[in-house]
Design a protein around this motif. Structure first.
Motif, mmCIF file in Angstrom:
data_model
loop_
_atom_site.group_PDB
_atom_site.id
_atom_site.type_symbol
_atom_site.label_atom_id
_atom_site.label_comp_id
_atom_site.label_asym_id
_atom_site.label_seq_id
_atom_site.Cartn_x
_atom_site.Cartn_y
_atom_site.Cartn_z
ATOM 1 N N ARG A 244 3.405 -83.643 -52.250
ATOM 2 C CA ARG A 244 4.507 -84.504 -52.676
ATOM 3 C C ARG A 244 5.778 -84.202 -51.879
ATOM 4 N NH1 ARG A 244 3.917 -84.466 -59.312
ATOM 5 N NH2 ARG A 244 2.674 -86.386 -59.475
ATOM 6 N N LYS A 245 6.027 -82.916 -51.645
ATOM 7 C CA LYS A 245 7.203 -82.506 -50.878
ATOM 8 C C LYS A 245 7.120 -82.997 -49.440
ATOM 9 C CE LYS A 245 9.867 -78.381 -49.617
ATOM 10 N NZ LYS A 245 9.925 -76.888 -49.713
ATOM 11 N N GLU A 246 5.931 -82.892 -48.836
ATOM 12 C CA GLU A 246 5.751 -83.359 -47.461
ATOM 13 C C GLU A 246 5.947 -84.865 -47.354
ATOM 14 O OE1 GLU A 246 4.967 -81.488 -44.438
ATOM 15 O OE2 GLU A 246 5.967 -80.146 -45.870
ATOM 16 N N ALA A 247 5.431 -85.601 -48.332
ATOM 17 C CA ALA A 247 5.607 -87.059 -48.332
ATOM 18 C C ALA A 247 7.074 -87.424 -48.504
ATOM 19 C CB ALA A 247 4.766 -87.681 -49.445
ATOM 20 N N GLU A 248 7.763 -86.719 -49.393
ATOM 21 C CA GLU A 248 9.185 -86.967 -49.627
ATOM 22 C C GLU A 248 9.990 -86.682 -48.356
ATOM 23 O OE1 GLU A 248 12.750 -87.925 -50.968
ATOM 24 O OE2 GLU A 248 10.948 -88.204 -52.194
ATOM 25 N N LYS A 249 9.664 -85.589 -47.682
ATOM 26 C CA LYS A 249 10.377 -85.226 -46.450
ATOM 27 C C LYS A 249 10.153 -86.279 -45.365
ATOM 28 C CE LYS A 249 8.907 -81.581 -44.235
ATOM 29 N NZ LYS A 249 8.643 -80.152 -43.893
ATOM 30 N N PHE A 250 8.920 -86.769 -45.260
ATOM 31 C CA PHE A 250 8.611 -87.789 -44.258
ATOM 32 C C PHE A 250 9.385 -89.078 -44.529
ATOM 33 C CE2 PHE A 250 6.032 -91.396 -42.788
ATOM 34 C CZ PHE A 250 5.881 -91.078 -41.444
ATOM 35 N N LEU A 251 9.413 -89.505 -45.779
ATOM 36 C CA LEU A 251 10.117 -90.743 -46.134
ATOM 37 C C LEU A 251 11.630 -90.586 -45.989
ATOM 38 C CD1 LEU A 251 7.994 -91.714 -49.262
ATOM 39 C CD2 LEU A 251 8.054 -92.947 -47.082
ATOM 40 N N ALA A 252 12.154 -89.418 -46.384
ATOM 41 C CA ALA A 252 13.592 -89.174 -46.274
ATOM 42 C C ALA A 252 14.041 -89.160 -44.816
ATOM 43 C CB ALA A 252 13.948 -87.850 -46.947
ATOM 44 N N GLY A 253 13.128 -88.781 -43.918
ATOM 45 C CA GLY A 253 13.447 -88.756 -42.495
ATOM 46 C C GLY A 253 13.379 -90.114 -41.828
ATOM 47 N N GLY A 254 13.031 -91.132 -42.599
ATOM 48 C CA GLY A 254 12.969 -92.484 -42.042
ATOM 49 C C GLY A 254 11.603 -93.127 -42.119
ATOM 50 N N GLY A 255 10.608 -92.390 -42.622
ATOM 51 C CA GLY A 255 9.274 -92.961 -42.766
ATOM 52 C C GLY A 255 8.738 -93.462 -41.439
ATOM 53 N N MET A 256 8.126 -94.635 -41.467
ATOM 54 C CA MET A 256 7.513 -95.187 -40.258
ATOM 55 C C MET A 256 8.541 -95.758 -39.279
ATOM 56 S SD MET A 256 4.447 -94.361 -40.544
ATOM 57 C CE MET A 256 3.921 -95.151 -39.007
ATOM 58 N N LYS A 257 9.821 -95.735 -39.642
ATOM 59 C CA LYS A 257 10.865 -96.185 -38.711
ATOM 60 C C LYS A 257 11.229 -95.089 -37.709
ATOM 61 C CE LYS A 257 13.770 -97.298 -41.991
ATOM 62 N NZ LYS A 257 12.912 -97.037 -43.175
ATOM 63 N N GLN A 258 10.792 -93.851 -37.973
ATOM 64 C CA GLN A 258 11.069 -92.755 -37.047
ATOM 65 C C GLN A 258 10.319 -92.975 -35.731
ATOM 66 O OE1 GLN A 258 10.956 -88.758 -39.337
ATOM 67 N NE2 GLN A 258 9.654 -90.147 -40.530
ATOM 68 N N LYS A 259 10.955 -92.624 -34.638
ATOM 69 C CA LYS A 259 10.312 -92.775 -33.337
ATOM 70 C C LYS A 259 9.075 -91.893 -33.203
ATOM 71 C CE LYS A 259 14.423 -94.210 -30.763
ATOM 72 N NZ LYS A 259 15.343 -93.901 -29.626
ATOM 73 N N ASP A 260 9.129 -90.724 -33.862
ATOM 74 C CA ASP A 260 8.012 -89.788 -33.769
ATOM 75 C C ASP A 260 7.161 -89.781 -35.041
ATOM 76 O OD1 ASP A 260 9.959 -88.672 -35.364
ATOM 77 O OD2 ASP A 260 9.779 -86.646 -34.534
ATOM 78 N N ALA A 261 7.111 -90.928 -35.748
ATOM 79 C CA ALA A 261 6.390 -90.991 -37.024
ATOM 80 C C ALA A 261 4.920 -90.619 -36.863
ATOM 81 C CB ALA A 261 6.516 -92.390 -37.632
ATOM 82 N N TYR A 262 4.281 -91.185 -35.840
ATOM 83 C CA TYR A 262 2.847 -90.923 -35.658
ATOM 84 C C TYR A 262 2.586 -89.473 -35.286
ATOM 85 C CZ TYR A 262 1.681 -95.866 -36.063
ATOM 86 O OH TYR A 262 1.488 -97.143 -36.542
ATOM 87 N N GLU A 263 3.474 -88.885 -34.515
ATOM 88 C CA GLU A 263 3.317 -87.478 -34.168
ATOM 89 C C GLU A 263 3.444 -86.601 -35.412
ATOM 90 O OE1 GLU A 263 5.103 -89.644 -32.580
ATOM 91 O OE2 GLU A 263 4.550 -89.588 -30.455
ATOM 92 N N LYS A 264 4.403 -86.931 -36.280
ATOM 93 C CA LYS A 264 4.580 -86.161 -37.515
ATOM 94 C C LYS A 264 3.367 -86.291 -38.437
ATOM 95 C CE LYS A 264 9.626 -86.038 -37.768
ATOM 96 N NZ LYS A 264 10.848 -86.421 -38.542
ATOM 97 N N ILE A 265 2.798 -87.491 -38.507
ATOM 98 C CA ILE A 265 1.607 -87.678 -39.337
ATOM 99 C C ILE A 265 0.442 -86.871 -38.782
ATOM 100 C CG2 ILE A 265 -0.095 -89.334 -40.191
ATOM 101 C CD1 ILE A 265 2.091 -91.459 -40.167
ATOM 102 N N GLN A 266 0.306 -86.835 -37.482
ATOM 103 C CA GLN A 266 -0.793 -86.079 -36.883
ATOM 104 C C GLN A 266 -0.644 -84.581 -37.151
ATOM 105 O OE1 GLN A 266 -3.613 -87.251 -35.672
ATOM 106 N NE2 GLN A 266 -4.245 -85.111 -35.609
#
Length: 299
Positions: A244-266
């Motif tokens: 839950r914390k990791e998901a919250e951090k990802f969304l707070a950082g901009g979610g899929m609008k982040q330029k490095d979103a796919y790298e963070k998911i990987q």
């Protein structure tokens, strides 16, 4: 030439939509800890082809779920007893298709409920015709209300004699140890995370995301909120807090609008695999979100 009834035509359309949603969720890539088109996530006993075989095996059962809701004379609360045997048979067919691997037991329950509720709503509203109408938010709210009627008292009934049992399922253990009602509880409350988080996001989103990016954003919304028994079974309650914390951090950082979103998911995927974590409960609800999103013409 066989002439199909309107109910049968609608049932076929709904079962195809359910199949499409389940396959879309499986193919969505990358997903942290989950089977996708690139890897098997934290699952060592299945891959994307296992999911494809499983999804295809469920279509006829989902058709029956819709028809049960649309044509059965029982009350809403009596409908669960009608569709449960269908679900049990679907599980057997799934295991035959996957050679004993549990890929979709959770989605059989949740998607089956959704389709039965959709059939019941159309019956109660006397919706006629051979084409699925586009739903509006009030229609979707009524579907959730029907689901709550079907599952009223489900948790207390299913766990009534839990203290007397010697051998417990994973779900029963989690209920006993942590009070987790799991997917039963989500259904009995009318899937509040879909109603209060996911669908409002899809209805009011302003950012320009692709279809794939929108679904990944929804997955992380679900990971942030869902009481995911799959994660707790694999890694304990602390793992649920971590996900839950990791998901919250990802969304707070901009979610899929982040330029490095796919790298963070990987990177997250690699960590989840190492920790043997798979947010399967969120994945199941993503499939439901796809169906409802398509019915409302949101995606």
């Amino acid at each position: 030439m066989e002439v199909k009834s309107n109910w049968m035509i609608l049932a076929e359309a709904c079962s195809k939509l359910a199949e499409e949603a389940i396959l879309t969720e499986a193919l969505l890539t990358p997903k942290p800890g989950l089977v996708d088109a690139k890897d098997s996530g934290a699952h060592k006993d299945m891959d994307i082809f296992t999911f494809v075989r499983s999804a295809v095996s469920l279509r006829e059962g989902f058709k029956e779920m819709f028809l049960s809701g649309a044509t059965s004379p029982v009350s809403r609360n009596g409908l669960l007893a009608v569709i449960r045997p269908i679900g049990i048979r679907m599980e057997q067919e799934m295991f035959e298709a996957t050679k004993g691997i549990n890929t979709h037991k959770g989605i059989i329950f949740s998607m089956g409920l959704l389709l039965a509720a959709l059939g019941r709503l159309m019956k109660e509203e006397q919706i006629d015709g051979d084409r699925m109408p586009a739903l509006n938010p009030k229609d979707t709210e009524r579907i959730f209300s029907v689901i709550m009627g079907i599952t009223e008292g489900l948790v207390s009934k299913d766990f009534a004699n839990i203290h007397q049992k010697r051998v417990l399922t994973n779900g029963e253990k989690l209920y006993l140890e942590h009070g987790f009602a799991g997917i039963r509880g989500e259904a009995e409350k009318g899937y509040p995370v879909l109603r209060d988080e996911v669908l409002p996001y899809l209805r009011h989103r302003k950012e320009k995301l692709s279809y794939e990016e929108s679904l990944l954003e929804v997955l992380f919304l679900l990971m942030r909120h869902v009481e995911d028994s799959n994660i707790v079974t694999r890694g304990g309650i602390e793992s649920l807090h971590y996900v839950r914390k990791e998901a919250e951090k990802f969304l707070a950082g901009g979610g899929m609008k982040q330029k490095d979103a796919y790298e963070k998911i990987q990177i997250m995927n690699e960590t989840f695999i190492r920790r043997n974590l798979s947010p399967g409960g969120a994945a199941d609800l993503l499939s439901l979100a796809i169906v409802l999103g398509k019915l409302e013409k949101l995606i």
